[in-house]
Design a protein around this motif. Structure first.
Motif, mmCIF file in Angstrom:
data_model
loop_
_atom_site.group_PDB
_atom_site.id
_atom_site.type_symbol
_atom_site.label_atom_id
_atom_site.label_comp_id
_atom_site.label_asym_id
_atom_site.label_seq_id
_atom_site.Cartn_x
_atom_site.Cartn_y
_atom_site.Cartn_z
ATOM 1 N N ASN A 5 0.835 -1.205 0.000
ATOM 2 C CA ASN A 5 0.000 0.000 0.000
ATOM 3 C C ASN A 5 0.873 1.260 0.000
ATOM 4 O O ASN A 5 0.562 2.237 0.656
ATOM 5 C CB ASN A 5 -0.908 0.004 1.230
ATOM 6 N N TYR A 6 1.977 1.200 -0.741
ATOM 7 C CA TYR A 6 2.948 2.301 -0.715
ATOM 8 C C TYR A 6 2.301 3.630 -1.089
ATOM 9 O O TYR A 6 2.466 4.625 -0.387
ATOM 10 C CB TYR A 6 4.100 2.008 -1.680
ATOM 11 N N GLY A 7 1.556 3.643 -2.197
ATOM 12 C CA GLY A 7 0.952 4.887 -2.649
ATOM 13 C C GLY A 7 -0.035 5.450 -1.650
ATOM 14 O O GLY A 7 -0.021 6.649 -1.353
ATOM 15 N N LYS A 8 -0.898 4.598 -1.095
ATOM 16 C CA LYS A 8 -1.893 5.050 -0.121
ATOM 17 C C LYS A 8 -1.226 5.554 1.156
ATOM 18 O O LYS A 8 -1.634 6.566 1.732
ATOM 19 C CB LYS A 8 -2.858 3.925 0.201
ATOM 20 N N ILE A 11 0.388 9.005 0.446
ATOM 21 C CA ILE A 11 -0.623 10.066 0.386
ATOM 22 C C ILE A 11 -1.147 10.380 1.781
ATOM 23 O O ILE A 11 -1.370 11.553 2.139
ATOM 24 C CB ILE A 11 -1.785 9.668 -0.545
ATOM 25 N N TYR A 12 -1.334 9.341 2.600
ATOM 26 C CA TYR A 12 -1.779 9.538 3.975
ATOM 27 C C TYR A 12 -0.765 10.378 4.747
ATOM 28 O O TYR A 12 -1.124 11.287 5.499
ATOM 29 C CB TYR A 12 -1.971 8.179 4.637
ATOM 30 N N PHE A 132 6.131 7.715 6.303
ATOM 31 C CA PHE A 132 7.042 8.718 6.848
ATOM 32 C C PHE A 132 7.583 9.623 5.741
ATOM 33 O O PHE A 132 7.753 10.824 5.942
ATOM 34 C CB PHE A 132 8.194 8.047 7.592
ATOM 35 N N TYR A 133 7.868 9.047 4.569
ATOM 36 C CA TYR A 133 8.323 9.877 3.451
ATOM 37 C C TYR A 133 7.253 10.893 3.061
ATOM 38 O O TYR A 133 7.558 12.054 2.766
ATOM 39 C CB TYR A 133 8.663 9.005 2.240
ATOM 40 N N ASP A 240 -1.442 -7.821 11.165
ATOM 41 C CA ASP A 240 -0.605 -6.714 10.746
ATOM 42 C C ASP A 240 -1.157 -5.405 11.276
ATOM 43 O O ASP A 240 -2.335 -5.142 11.230
ATOM 44 C CB ASP A 240 -0.562 -6.694 9.207
ATOM 45 N N ASN A 241 -0.238 -4.564 11.770
ATOM 46 C CA ASN A 241 -0.675 -3.285 12.302
ATOM 47 C C ASN A 241 0.009 -2.132 11.604
ATOM 48 O O ASN A 241 0.222 -1.082 12.165
ATOM 49 C CB ASN A 241 -0.417 -3.210 13.814
ATOM 50 N N ASP A 242 0.379 -2.348 10.330
ATOM 51 C CA ASP A 242 0.984 -1.276 9.558
ATOM 52 C C ASP A 242 -0.048 -0.209 9.226
ATOM 53 O O ASP A 242 -1.243 -0.493 9.118
ATOM 54 C CB ASP A 242 1.563 -1.814 8.231
ATOM 55 N N ILE A 243 0.455 1.011 9.037
ATOM 56 C CA ILE A 243 -0.434 2.097 8.637
ATOM 57 C C ILE A 243 -0.912 1.841 7.210
ATOM 58 O O ILE A 243 -0.128 1.656 6.301
ATOM 59 C CB ILE A 243 0.304 3.453 8.706
ATOM 60 N N SER A 244 -2.183 1.806 7.025
ATOM 61 C CA SER A 244 -2.739 1.560 5.706
ATOM 62 C C SER A 244 -4.064 2.287 5.581
ATOM 63 O O SER A 244 -4.848 2.331 6.518
ATOM 64 C CB SER A 244 -2.932 0.050 5.465
ATOM 65 N N VAL A 245 -4.275 2.871 4.435
ATOM 66 C CA VAL A 245 -5.492 3.629 4.205
ATOM 67 C C VAL A 245 -6.330 2.919 3.162
ATOM 68 O O VAL A 245 -5.847 2.571 2.074
ATOM 69 C CB VAL A 245 -5.167 5.059 3.723
ATOM 70 N N ASP A 246 -7.562 2.653 3.484
ATOM 71 C CA ASP A 246 -8.457 1.986 2.534
ATOM 72 C C ASP A 246 -8.981 2.966 1.515
ATOM 73 O O ASP A 246 -9.125 4.143 1.805
ATOM 74 C CB ASP A 246 -9.626 1.348 3.279
#
Length: 246
Positions: A5-8, A11-12, A132-133, A240-246
């Motif tokens: 989910n690199y792009g999401k 953007i987040y 973070f980027y 998984d508890n990675d930051i991810s935006v649906d």
């Protein structure tokens, strides 16, 4: 490591960094005005902001440059002022993915500021490099761009307005830490502990020989230690508890 989910996530992070970037514009604008008015070339002032990304360290270092200070004095001063970023980096290692490559860790370390760290540390889930980027992109642009604008507008701005802009960074930092403090009793208590320690060091006669930058470091370390002892962060359970935006 592959972030599906690199792009999401990026953007987040971008969205989270917008308020920080806006706050950095005014403060870096002031830095650009002061540095150029002091005699430093505009290109050098912009380069300082691009490669340092630190408000207090840049102001202190620039003052030493303008005062004719030596390299050793400048190195020691900026090291003491900016050593808190090393502590923030160590603290943030608890939030990032364990298999994050060294290169990503180094880039993320470069992008750490007080405000960026506060936002990243307040995230519930694991902080990914993509997030973070994104978080650091606009603040870096805002800090460098504001410095450029200030350097170009040097000499045109009234001194009172220039000095007033320096308050913007502190107001922005308060806006970042107050909402998490309202939601979390642990965060609120750690902030109170840091304030009490800082006030004691500042007002009690036996500690008044301690400089302002060292005072901040002592208060941060002791408050963080108290927070880690009384309110330890426990690993989230169940997937998984990675930051991810649906």
């Amino acid at each position: 490591m592959k972030d599906n989910n690199y792009g999401k996530n990026y953007i987040y992070g971008i969205k989270k960094g917008i308020p920080i970037a806006l706050g950095y514009l005014s403060v870096s604008f002031t830095f650009g005005v002061k540095a150029v008015n002091g005699g430093i070339p505009a290109w050098a002032v912009v380069l300082i902001s691009l490669t340092n990304l630190t408000s207090a360290g840049q102001f202190a270092g620039t003052n030493l440059i303008l005062a004719g200070g030596g390299f050793i004095e400048m190195a020691v001063t900026t090291l003491v002022i900016n050593i808190r970023y090393m502590l923030m980096s160590l603290a943030l290692t608890q939030k990032i993915q364990k298999n994050t490559p060294l290169f990503h860790r180094m880039v993320m370390g470069f992008g750490i500021t007080d405000e960026i760290f506060a936002v990243a540390a307040s995230e519930i889930r694991t902080v990914t490099p993509a997030y973070f980027y994104g978080l650091m992109t606009l603040p870096v642009i805002g800090w460098t761009g504001g410095t450029l604008l200030g350097a170009v507008a040097s000499g045109l701005m009234p001194a009172r307005l220039s000095n007033a802009m320096e308050l913007g960074l502190y107001a922005m930092f308060l806006a970042i830490i107050i909402p998490p403090a309202k939601k979390s009793r642990a965060v609120c208590l750690v902030i109170i502990i840091a304030v009490i320690i800082s006030a004691c060091i500042y007002y009690l006669p036996p500690f008044q020989f301690i400089s302002g930058s060292v005072r901040v470091i002592i208060a941060a370390v002791l408050a963080a230690a108290a927070g880690a002892f009384f309110f330890p962060v426990r690993q989230m359970e169940g997937g998984d508890n990675d930051i991810s935006v649906d």
